[in-house]
Write a protein that holds these residues in place. Structure first.
Motif, PDB file in Angstrom:
ATOM      1  N   ALA A  81       4.846 -11.537  -6.459  1.00 18.16           N
ATOM      2  CA  ALA A  81       4.432 -10.141  -6.353  1.00 18.16           C
ATOM      3  C   ALA A  81       5.577  -9.227  -5.895  1.00 18.16           C
TER       4      ALA A  81
ATOM      5  N   THR B 240       0.098   5.403 -10.537  1.00 14.83           N
ATOM      6  CA  THR B 240      -0.921   5.081  -9.528  1.00 14.83           C
ATOM      7  C   THR B 240      -0.899   3.588  -9.216  1.00 14.83           C
ATOM      8  N   GLN B 241      -1.552   3.255  -8.094  1.00 15.30           N
ATOM      9  CA  GLN B 241      -1.706   1.867  -7.669  1.00 15.30           C
ATOM     10  C   GLN B 241      -2.352   1.019  -8.778  1.00 15.30           C
ATOM     11  N   THR B 242      -3.372   1.597  -9.401  1.00 17.86           N
ATOM     12  CA  THR B 242      -4.078   0.879 -10.469  1.00 17.86           C
ATOM     13  C   THR B 242      -3.153   0.639 -11.666  1.00 17.86           C
TER      14      THR B 242
ATOM     15  N   THR C  98      -3.568  -7.311  -8.476  1.00 17.58           N
ATOM     16  CA  THR C  98      -4.695  -6.422  -8.176  1.00 17.58           C
ATOM     17  C   THR C  98      -4.140  -5.190  -7.445  1.00 17.58           C
ATOM     18  N   PRO C  99      -4.880  -4.060  -7.465  1.00 14.21           N
ATOM     19  CA  PRO C  99      -4.411  -2.868  -6.739  1.00 14.21           C
ATOM     20  C   PRO C  99      -4.194  -3.146  -5.251  1.00 14.21           C
ATOM     21  N   VAL C 100      -5.045  -3.978  -4.647  1.00 16.34           N
ATOM     22  CA  VAL C 100      -4.899  -4.321  -3.228  1.00 16.34           C
ATOM     23  C   VAL C 100      -3.576  -5.073  -3.001  1.00 16.34           C
ATOM     24  N   HIS C 101      -3.277  -5.971  -3.913  1.00 11.71           N
ATOM     25  CA  HIS C 101      -2.034  -6.735  -3.793  1.00 11.71           C
ATOM     26  C   HIS C 101      -0.814  -5.829  -4.000  1.00 11.71           C
TER      27      HIS C 101
ATOM     28  N   ASN D 229      -0.697  -2.635  -3.271  1.00  4.06           N
ATOM     29  CA  ASN D 229      -0.596  -1.823  -2.072  1.00  4.06           C
ATOM     30  C   ASN D 229       0.092  -2.610  -0.946  1.00  4.06           C
ATOM     31  N   ARG D 230      -0.320  -3.873  -0.811  1.00  5.18           N
ATOM     32  CA  ARG D 230       0.255  -4.722   0.228  1.00  5.18           C
ATOM     33  C   ARG D 230       1.739  -5.006  -0.047  1.00  5.18           C
TER      34      ARG D 230
ATOM     35  N   GLN E   6       3.762  -2.070   0.789  1.00  7.12           N
ATOM     36  CA  GLN E   6       3.829  -2.023   2.255  1.00  7.12           C
ATOM     37  C   GLN E   6       4.908  -2.976   2.765  1.00  7.12           C
ATOM     38  N   ALA E   7       4.945  -4.183   2.196  1.00  6.14           N
ATOM     39  CA  ALA E   7       5.945  -5.177   2.618  1.00  6.14           C
ATOM     40  C   ALA E   7       7.361  -4.683   2.297  1.00  6.14           C
TER      41      ALA E   7
ATOM     42  N   LEU F   6       8.175  -2.056   4.874  1.00  8.23           N
ATOM     43  CA  LEU F   6       8.462  -2.641   6.196  1.00  8.23           C
ATOM     44  C   LEU F   6       9.813  -3.342   6.214  1.00  8.23           C
TER      45      LEU F   6
END
Lengths: 247, 78
Positions: free
Chosen positions: A157, A188-190, A199-202, A204-205, A208-209, A212
């Motif tokens: 990912a 967009t995320q989607t 997935t959109p959640v993945h 986003n994460r 984020q990583a 960070l």
């Protein structure tokens, strides 16, 4: 809206710039590109402006905004197979293959120039160097697609996201890759999920990583910042020469 | 269509600021289960899994939040 060659010239200039970054063209050949007839259209997201199986008689040059190439599975799962930016002729290959096998949609509101196949054929027939430049342009798209297959099949990912961000940065020609470079990123995320097979959640994460780790800033609004180019490119296994090979 | 946000709480907390439009609560919960399974699978690929990790589904406006725990959406047999 029909455009005279004067008002469509900035977009054609961007296309010419892409062509001449890979191919050598004479002044006369460059003028022939800039003189191509064009019809401008604004296209909205989530609506196909090229649809599978519906023959086209023009190719689409992106003037502003981002465009994606989409395919859906029988279950309705979507995969984006290419992202095109300003100056890209998203379906130059349609000149020789006018029945599309996948769809084109804007990712954000985009402006395109429709350029008749007949005009592209005429300029190719008259100037073999232009035909060769068009051919090379199509092969660059094929090379990018091949990298996407590697990415989707073999990169995790974080690598996928880093690779995509680097590719967009290079393609949008935000300048030489550098720390702190900021560019338009209206995806967009989607849509990122559809492009990376996550997935959109993945997605986003993963963003984020990367934030960070201090590699990127944003996306904020429609802008993304690359804070450490070398580290991001290394994370994605990205070769900056790949979308822009010199002919 | 209403907008839902999917906030992830695993080894990293990732708040969803963009969300997605979905038909109704039931569709959102189905999506959340799919997303939770995907993130759980990602953990397993790295050799670990924490069943108390979760995705919180927030309806736009924050009027209610429902949690989907990884343990609730995967069956584990010995």
């Amino acid at each position: 809206m029909h455009l005279s060659s004067n008002s469509s010239q900035p977009a054609l200039q961007a296309f010419l710039h892409k062509l001449t970054s890979r191919s050598v063209l004479s002044d006369e050949e460059e003028r022939a590109i800039l003189g191509l007839p064009a019809h401008a259209d604004q296209v909205r997201p989530n609506r196909e402006f090229v649809s599978p199986g519906v023959p086209v008689d023009h190719a689409c040059l992106i003037v502003a905004g981002f465009v994606g190439r989409f395919s859906d599975t029988e279950q309705g799962n979507r995969q984006i197979t290419a992202i095109h930016v300003r100056g890209d002729m998203a379906d130059l290959h349609s000149v020789v293959q006018p029945s599309p096998t996948s769809a084109l949609q804007a990712l954000s509101v985009a402006t395109i120039l429709r350029i008749p196949h007949s005009a592209l054929r005429a300029v190719s027939a008259r100037y073999p160097a232009v035909a060769e430049a068009f051919w090379r342009d199509c092969m660059v798209d094929a090379g990018v697609l091949s990298q996407w297959v590697v990415t989707l099949g073999r990169r995790d990912a974080k690598q996928r996201m880093a690779h995509l961000i680097c590719e967009v940065a290079i393609r949008i020609e935000a300048g030489e890759p550098s720390d702190g470079m900021m560019f338009e990123f209206p995806i967009t995320q989607t849509q990122l999920a559809d492009a990376t097979g996550l997935t959109p959640v993945h997605v986003n994460r993963t963003l984020q990583a990367l934030r960070l780790a201090g590699l990127i800033g944003g996306p904020r609004g429609n802008l993304l910042t690359i804070l450490r180019w070398d580290a991001l490119a290394a994370t994605g296994g990205f070769d900056a020469a790949y979308p822009q090979p010199i002919g | 269509m209403p907008r839902f946000y999917f906030h992830l709480f695993n080894d990293l907390t990732t708040m969803d600021e963009e969300g997605a439009e979905l038909r109704d609560d039931a569709s959102a919960m189905i999506q959340a289960a799919t997303y939770a399974r995907d993130m759980a699978a990602e953990s397993v690929r790295d050799g670990h899994l924490t069943l108390s990790h979760r995705i919180d589904v927030e309806h736009k406006g924050g009027r209610r939040i429902r949690s989907v725990y990884f343990r609730d959406v995967i069956q584990i047999a010995e």
